[in-house]
Design an enzyme around this catalytic site. Structure first.
Site, PDB file in Angstrom:
ATOM      1  N   ARG A 105      19.367 -15.398 136.118  1.00 53.64           N
ATOM      2  CA  ARG A 105      20.518 -16.256 136.387  1.00 53.64           C
ATOM      3  C   ARG A 105      21.794 -15.493 136.049  1.00 53.64           C
ATOM      4  NH1 ARG A 105      19.372 -21.971 133.428  1.00 53.64           N
ATOM      5  NH2 ARG A 105      21.566 -21.689 132.918  1.00 53.64           N
ATOM      6  N   ARG A 113      28.295 -32.783 126.738  1.00 47.40           N
ATOM      7  CA  ARG A 113      28.652 -31.478 126.184  1.00 47.40           C
ATOM      8  C   ARG A 113      30.048 -31.465 125.597  1.00 47.40           C
ATOM      9  NH1 ARG A 113      24.931 -28.193 129.574  1.00 47.40           N
ATOM     10  NH2 ARG A 113      25.093 -26.010 129.039  1.00 47.40           N
ATOM     11  N   LYS A 153      15.841 -26.513 124.862  1.00 47.27           N
ATOM     12  CA  LYS A 153      15.956 -27.955 125.110  1.00 47.27           C
ATOM     13  C   LYS A 153      15.512 -28.336 126.509  1.00 47.27           C
ATOM     14  CE  LYS A 153      20.971 -27.962 125.914  1.00 47.27           C
ATOM     15  NZ  LYS A 153      20.900 -26.632 126.520  1.00 47.27           N
ATOM     16  N   ARG A 179      29.091 -18.644 126.828  1.00 52.57           N
ATOM     17  CA  ARG A 179      28.451 -19.970 126.750  1.00 52.57           C
ATOM     18  C   ARG A 179      28.286 -20.398 125.290  1.00 52.57           C
ATOM     19  NH1 ARG A 179      23.164 -19.082 129.980  1.00 52.57           N
ATOM     20  NH2 ARG A 179      22.767 -21.302 129.687  1.00 52.57           N
ATOM     21  N   ARG A 185      15.202 -13.849 130.012  1.00 50.63           N
ATOM     22  CA  ARG A 185      14.727 -14.979 130.818  1.00 50.63           C
ATOM     23  C   ARG A 185      14.803 -14.659 132.318  1.00 50.63           C
ATOM     24  NH1 ARG A 185      16.888 -21.026 129.865  1.00 50.63           N
ATOM     25  NH2 ARG A 185      18.803 -20.418 130.923  1.00 50.63           N
TER      26      ARG A 185
HETATM   27  P1  AMP Z   1      22.542 -25.586 131.499  1.00 47.21           P
HETATM   28  O1  AMP Z   1      21.438 -25.328 132.462  1.00 47.21           O
HETATM   29  O2  AMP Z   1      22.477 -26.932 130.845  1.00 47.21           O
HETATM   30  O3  AMP Z   1      22.707 -24.466 130.505  1.00 47.21           O
HETATM   31  O4  AMP Z   1      23.904 -25.622 132.364  1.00 47.21           O
HETATM   32  C1  AMP Z   1      24.332 -24.499 133.099  1.00 47.21           C
HETATM   33  C2  AMP Z   1      25.820 -24.585 133.396  1.00 47.21           C
HETATM   34  O5  AMP Z   1      26.109 -25.780 134.138  1.00 47.21           O
HETATM   35  C3  AMP Z   1      26.719 -24.695 132.164  1.00 47.21           C
HETATM   36  O6  AMP Z   1      27.006 -23.429 131.577  1.00 47.21           O
HETATM   37  C4  AMP Z   1      27.963 -25.354 132.765  1.00 47.21           C
HETATM   38  O7  AMP Z   1      28.726 -24.430 133.521  1.00 47.21           O
HETATM   39  C5  AMP Z   1      27.342 -26.346 133.738  1.00 47.21           C
HETATM   40  N1  AMP Z   1      27.069 -27.648 133.066  1.00 47.21           N
HETATM   41  C6  AMP Z   1      25.843 -28.212 132.875  1.00 47.21           C
HETATM   42  N2  AMP Z   1      25.940 -29.381 132.233  1.00 47.21           N
HETATM   43  C7  AMP Z   1      27.272 -29.563 132.002  1.00 47.21           C
HETATM   44  C8  AMP Z   1      28.030 -30.586 131.350  1.00 47.21           C
HETATM   45  N3  AMP Z   1      27.435 -31.656 130.791  1.00 47.21           N
HETATM   46  N4  AMP Z   1      29.379 -30.433 131.308  1.00 47.21           N
HETATM   47  C9  AMP Z   1      29.991 -29.375 131.872  1.00 47.21           C
HETATM   48  N5  AMP Z   1      29.346 -28.371 132.479  1.00 47.21           N
HETATM   49  C10 AMP Z   1      27.993 -28.459 132.552  1.00 47.21           C
END
Ligand code: AMP
Length: 216
Positions: free
Chosen positions: A160, A88, A13, A171, A127
Site C-alpha cells: 500500500r 479518529r 485492529k 500516519r 505488510r
Molecule cells: P486505515 O485502513 O484505517 O488505516 O485507513 C487508511 C486511510 O484512510 C487513513 O490513513 C486516512 O487517510 C483514511 N481514513 C480512514 N478512516 C478515516 C477516518 N475515520 N477519518 C479520516 N480519515 C480516515
C-alpha cells in the site's frame, strides 16, 4: 452491541475487528476499507479521498461522518457493529454519539489496542495486501506460499502506498495528535478498556474477547 477499536496503524485492529465481527455476526465497519474501495472504483468519493490517504493524512471529518451515517442506517447494522478506524478525531467521536443517539443505540465499549512504535514500523513496512481481495500478508511473519501471489484468490500482492516508511511516520504523527485524545474522551465516559496488542494474533484475540466480555 456497538464496539469501537482504537489503535495506531499496524496495531492489528483491522485483522481482529474483521475476525471478531464474523464470529459474532456483526458488521465490520472500516472507513479505511470503504475509502480504499472508492479509490479503486474511481468514484467521486474515491477521487477526493485518494490524496489524503496516499499522504497519510485524514480525510475530512464531514466526508467520513457522512459515510458512517449512511452505513449505520442499513438493517444489517442492527445486531451489532465493530468500528475499525472510526472515529479518529474528537469531532468524529461526537458525531458518532449523536448518530447512535438518533438511532436509540449507544456504544458498549471502546477497546484501545496498545502496540509500540517500533513494532508498528516492523509490521507495516513488511505488510503486503492483495489487490484483488484485500487479504493481508507479511513478508517475514506471514508470507504467502508463492511470493507476490495471494494464497486465497491468486491475486497480485502489493505494498500500500501508505505502508511506505515515510507515510507510516506521518500516519503515526496524525494518530498521536488527533486520535489518541479519544482515549481519554472514552475513559471519562467509563467505557474504555485497554488490550496489549503485541504477541501472536490468536493470543491478542483471546485478550480482546475477555476485554469485551465474550465467552471463548
Ligand atoms: P486505515 O485502513 O484505517 O488505516 O485507513 C487508511 C486511510 O484512510 C487513513 O490513513 C486516512 O487517510 C483514511 N481514513 C480512514 N478512516 C478515516 C477516518 N475515520 N477519518 C479520516 N480519515 C480516515
Amino acid at each position: 452491541m456497538y464496539l469501537v477499536f482504537i489503535g495506531p496503524p499496524g496495531s492489528g485492529k483491522g485483522t481482529q475487528a474483521k475476525r471478531l465481527a464474523e464470529r459474532l455476526g456483526f458488521v465490520h465497519l472500516s472507513t479505511g476499507d470503504i475509502l480504499r474501495e472508492a479509490v479503486k472504483e474511481g468514484t467521486p468519493l474515491g477521487l477526493e479521498a485518494k490524496k489524503y490517504i496516499e499522504e497519510g493524512k485524514l480525510v475530512p471529518d464531514e466526508v467520513v461522518i457522512g459515510i458512517v451515517k449512511e452505513r449505520l442506517g442499513a438493517p444489517d447494522c442492527e445486531k451489532g457493529v465493530i468500528f475499525d478506524g472510526f472515529p479518529r478525531t474528537l469531532a468524529q467521536a461526537e458525531a458518532l454519539d449523536r448518530i447512535l443517539d438518533e438511532l436509540g443505540r449507544q456504544l458498549e465499549r471502546v477497546v484501545e489496542i496498545e502496540v509500540s512504535e517500533d513494532e508498528v514500523l516492523r509490521r507495516l513496512t513488511g505488510r503486503r495486501t492483495c489487490r484483488n481481495c484485500g487479504a493481508m500478508y507479511h513478508v517475514i511473519f506471514e508470507p504467502p506460499k508463492v511470493e507476490g501471489v495471494c494464497d486465497k484468490c491468486g491475486g497480485p500482492l502489493y505494498q500500500r502506498e501508505d505502508d511506505k516508511e515515510e507515510v507510516i511516520r506521518e500516519r503515526l504523527r496524525v494518530y498521536r495528535k488527533d486520535t489518541e485524545p479519544l482515549v481519554s474522551y472514552y475513559e471519562r465516559k467509563g467505557i474504555l478498556v485497554k488490550v496489549e496488542g503485541e504477541g501472536p494474533i490468536e493470543e491478542v484475540r483471546q485478550r480482546l474477547l475477555e476485554a469485551i466480555g465474550v465467552r471463548r
